[in-house]
Design an enzyme around this catalytic site. Structure first.
Site, PDB file in Angstrom:
ATOM      1  N   CYS A  72      31.145   8.956   9.749  1.00 57.00           N
ATOM      2  CA  CYS A  72      29.866   9.494  10.691  1.00 57.00           C
ATOM      3  C   CYS A  72      30.279   8.896  12.072  1.00 57.00           C
ATOM      4  CB  CYS A  72      28.843   8.643  10.018  1.00 57.00           C
ATOM      5  SG  CYS A  72      27.152   9.377  10.888  1.00 57.00           S
ATOM      6  N   LEU A  73      29.734   8.062  12.783  1.00 55.02           N
ATOM      7  CA  LEU A  73      29.980   7.511  13.951  1.00 55.02           C
ATOM      8  C   LEU A  73      31.486   7.252  13.994  1.00 55.02           C
ATOM      9  CD1 LEU A  73      28.753   6.578  16.698  1.00 55.02           C
ATOM     10  CD2 LEU A  73      28.807   4.059  15.649  1.00 55.02           C
ATOM     11  N   GLY A  74      32.208   6.734  12.745  1.00 52.37           N
ATOM     12  CA  GLY A  74      33.708   6.542  13.140  1.00 52.37           C
ATOM     13  C   GLY A  74      34.254   7.829  13.409  1.00 52.37           C
ATOM     14  N   GLU A 101      24.615  10.952  22.987  1.00 53.33           N
ATOM     15  CA  GLU A 101      24.005   9.803  22.696  1.00 53.33           C
ATOM     16  C   GLU A 101      24.089   8.621  23.489  1.00 53.33           C
ATOM     17  OE1 GLU A 101      23.094   7.108  18.318  1.00 53.33           O
ATOM     18  OE2 GLU A 101      24.948   8.300  18.560  1.00 53.33           O
ATOM     19  N   GLN A 109      33.155  10.473  15.290  1.00 50.70           N
ATOM     20  CA  GLN A 109      32.655  10.847  16.565  1.00 50.70           C
ATOM     21  C   GLN A 109      33.352   9.884  17.414  1.00 50.70           C
ATOM     22  OE1 GLN A 109      28.421  10.162  16.558  1.00 50.70           O
ATOM     23  NE2 GLN A 109      27.926  12.042  15.043  1.00 50.70           N
ATOM     24  N   GLU A 141      30.792   7.354   0.854  1.00 52.52           N
ATOM     25  CA  GLU A 141      30.411   6.077  -0.211  1.00 52.52           C
ATOM     26  C   GLU A 141      29.408   6.165  -0.881  1.00 52.52           C
ATOM     27  OE1 GLU A 141      30.238   6.405   3.088  1.00 52.52           O
ATOM     28  OE2 GLU A 141      28.719   5.204   4.053  1.00 52.52           O
ATOM     29  N   HIS A 196      28.890  10.967   4.502  1.00 52.44           N
ATOM     30  CA  HIS A 196      29.173   9.545   3.982  1.00 52.44           C
ATOM     31  C   HIS A 196      29.727   9.402   2.559  1.00 52.44           C
ATOM     32  CE1 HIS A 196      27.187   7.237   7.069  1.00 52.44           C
ATOM     33  NE2 HIS A 196      26.546   8.426   7.380  1.00 52.44           N
ATOM     34  N   VAL A 226      25.162 -13.743 -10.562  1.00 51.71           N
ATOM     35  CA  VAL A 226      26.784 -13.781 -10.926  1.00 51.71           C
ATOM     36  C   VAL A 226      27.586 -13.530 -10.041  1.00 51.71           C
ATOM     37  CG1 VAL A 226      25.853 -12.813 -13.216  1.00 51.71           C
ATOM     38  CG2 VAL A 226      26.010 -11.132 -11.647  1.00 51.71           C
ATOM     39  N   ILE A 275       0.810  -1.261  -0.085  1.00 53.78           N
ATOM     40  CA  ILE A 275       0.109  -0.077   0.093  1.00 53.78           C
ATOM     41  C   ILE A 275       0.866   1.267  -0.222  1.00 53.78           C
ATOM     42  CG2 ILE A 275      -2.384  -0.996   0.958  1.00 53.78           C
ATOM     43  CD1 ILE A 275      -1.037   0.346   3.689  1.00 53.78           C
ATOM     44  N   GLU A 276       2.116   1.002   0.592  1.00 54.12           N
ATOM     45  CA  GLU A 276       2.875   2.231   0.599  1.00 54.12           C
ATOM     46  C   GLU A 276       3.285   3.034  -0.743  1.00 54.12           C
ATOM     47  OE1 GLU A 276       3.576  -0.467   2.101  1.00 54.12           O
ATOM     48  OE2 GLU A 276       4.540  -0.268   3.817  1.00 54.12           O
TER      49      GLU A 276
END
Lengths: 82, 443
Positions: free
Chosen positions: B261-263, B285, B265, B392, B390, B119, B26-27
């Site tokens: 990111c967290l890396g 956090e 921080q 990546e 990020h 593959v 439905i979304e």
């Protein structure tokens, strides 16, 4: 030449998720690029970029309908309208 | 509507639009209706529908089953979309008979039933599609054959052969995190490393190290074998101590470190605790009562109780510091933009304290509020870089992201150095022990 006609390829998926729809779509894009075309891609997804992990819904005890905050509602509305 | 806007603004030859989820959810219904309407307005030669489906193999019957595909196409047609091309995912090749059957019952041309087998590397998928004529099928249906008659797959074939047989050997990189059991959640990270490997003609072997496993006494032995260490993005308190240990190890041993990111921080927390002497420095956090909230929520979140929608998302600019390592990595650029996805950030109040002890804040948002990149000077460490964003997300197979390229290169250099060291030891040559090594042995 005036603005060229953009052609559309819509990619949908069936049966189960994680089939590699995105991979299929991007592979098609890759192949078309090797023909020299300019290709853009987009994804229509209710969950994209919206922090799905914390989109918490409560269900109404009476009606079973989802109760969402005004802010969440606004967020959904802008997502669907844009 | 967004689809039209992209077509107008980008004005590409072709716009590929993927709809998330599976048919019947439905979304995604509003999106399905929208693409049905566009398909109708544009007409057959301007818009086509590709449907990706599953043809499962039932081992007990020894057969591939087409029924699920038929049903999903039926469902699609109920909402008014008739697919032009079917991409059938299956473990076994679809026989001609099977393709005929699918074509007949799903109302598509026989040559439009494409088999999509598993593959070895995902980069082979375009080649597999090419061999089945998928690209000519598409350009024919869209009336583009005259304009774009042939495909040049040279670069792509080269990419695939480099991935399969790189000439420079391999490097071993540890990714230390807590979701390591869910490798697909770090798909873009894994692939960015693959791209960087190709750029260096190297195979990148990734080992996922569960950070909680580093809480053992002799955790260093778990990290000895790696040419480089990466701590990726993540959330929550669990596993943080293990990440801090991995970062400490990388910092002291001169092992190339890349934090995302967290890396970033955790790299700041590690530096604050172990170098600046800020005991119990932490992110709010993980510990809301920390005396030194190195990482916190910068944005004013008063009156917002729920978590949803409070992240800093999307592309933001970042200024790069003169003469920094990252500026060199980005080919001298003074300003870059990268994609973000975070809720917590570095607390600028502590910038001066960490800077004084030698941490370099090499990337900062133009308004000066957000710390985007940190590094250690090259005299101290060969490659210690971390970023809040990020990178990546921006890496491409034929255009690898420079941060990853240089990280993988640093890993290779580290491998070569340690190989030389081994050779020197076995040949009983007098060698000078680097200062860093002394520092570790004193620990």
């Amino acid at each position: 030449m005036t603005e060229k006609q953009t052609k559309y390829i819509f990619v949908t998926g069936g049966v189960v998720s994680s089939l590699g729809k995105g991979l299929a779509a991007s592979s098609i894009g890759c192949l078309l690029e090797t023909r020299g075309m300019r290709v853009s891609m987009m994804k229509l997804d209710p969950y994209i970029n919206v922090d799905p992990g914390t989109m918490i819904f409560r269900l109404s005890k009476k009606s079973g309908a989802a109760i969402i905050s005004a802010r969440q509602f606004k967020l959904f509305r802008t997502l669907l309208m844009k | 509507m967004a689809v039209r806007k992209v077509a107008e603004n980008d004005n590409p030859d072709v716009l590929i639009v993927e709809i998330g989820g599976t048919v019947g959810d439905i979304e995604s219904l509003p999106f399905m209706e929208a693409i049905r309407q566009i398909g109708n307005e544009e007409g057959k030669t301007n818009a086509i529908f590709v449907h990706v489906t599953l043809v499962p193999y039932i081992a007990a019957a020894g057969e591939l089953k087409t029924k699920p595909t038929q049903h999903s196409v039926k469902e699609l047609r109920e909402i008014g979309i008739a697919p032009d091309i079917l991409l059938c995912r299956s473990e076994h090749t679809l026989s001609l008979d099977l393709r005929r059957k699918i074509a007949l019952f799903c109302n598509v041309q026989e040559n439009a039933v494409i088999s999509a087998l598993d593959v070895n590397t995902i980069y082979e998928v375009p080649l597999a599609f090419y061999e089945q004529g998928l690209d000519s099928l598409i350009v024919d249906s869209l009336n583009l054959t005259e304009q774009f008659p042939t495909a040049d797959l040279k670069d792509w074939r080269e990419l695939v052969s480099t991935i399969k047989e790189p000439s420079e050997g391999a490097v071993k990189i540890a990714i230390v995190g807590k979701y390591v059991e869910l490798e697909d959640s770090y798909k873009s990270l894994r692939e960015a490393l693959t791209h960087a490997g190709v750029a260096n003609n190297l195979k990148v072997n990734v080992n996922w190290v569960e950070s909680e496993n580093l809480m053992r006494d002799n955790y260093e032995t778990d990290l000895h074998d790696f040419d480089a260490i990466l701590v990726p993005g993540g959330f929550g308190k669990r596993g943080i101590s293990g990440m801090l240990r991995a970062i400490k190890y990388a910092r002291k041993s001169g092992t190339p470190y890349f934090g995302i990111c967290l890396g970033m921080q955790t790299a700041c927390i590690e530096f604050a605790r172990n170098i600046c002497g800020l005991k119990d420095a932490d992110s709010t956090e993980f510990n809301s009562d920390t005396p030194f909230p190195i990482i916190f929520k910068l944005r004013d979140l008063v009156n917002i109780e729920e978590l949803g929608g409070t992240m800093r998302l999307g592309a933001w600019d970042c200024n790069l510091k003169k003469e920094s390592l990252v500026r060199e990595i980005y080919n001298g650029a003074d300003k870059i933009d990268e994609r973000h996805r975070h809720r917590y950030e570095f607390n600028p109040e502590y910038r001066a304290v960490l800077e004084k002890e030698g941490l370099v804040f090499s990337g900062v948002s133009p308004d000066g509020k957000f710390v985007e990149m940190i590094e250690l000077p090259r005299e101290i460490h060969p490659f210690f870089v971390a970023c809040q964003f990020h990178p990546e997300y921006k890496s491409k197979p034929l255009n690898a992201h420079p941060l990853f390229v240089l990280f993988v290169k640093a890993a290779q250099q580290n491998r070569l150095n340690s190989e030389n060291l081994k050779d020197d030891i076995s040949s009983d040559k007098q060698i000078e022990i680097p200062e860093r090594a002394v520092a570790i042995s004193e620990e």
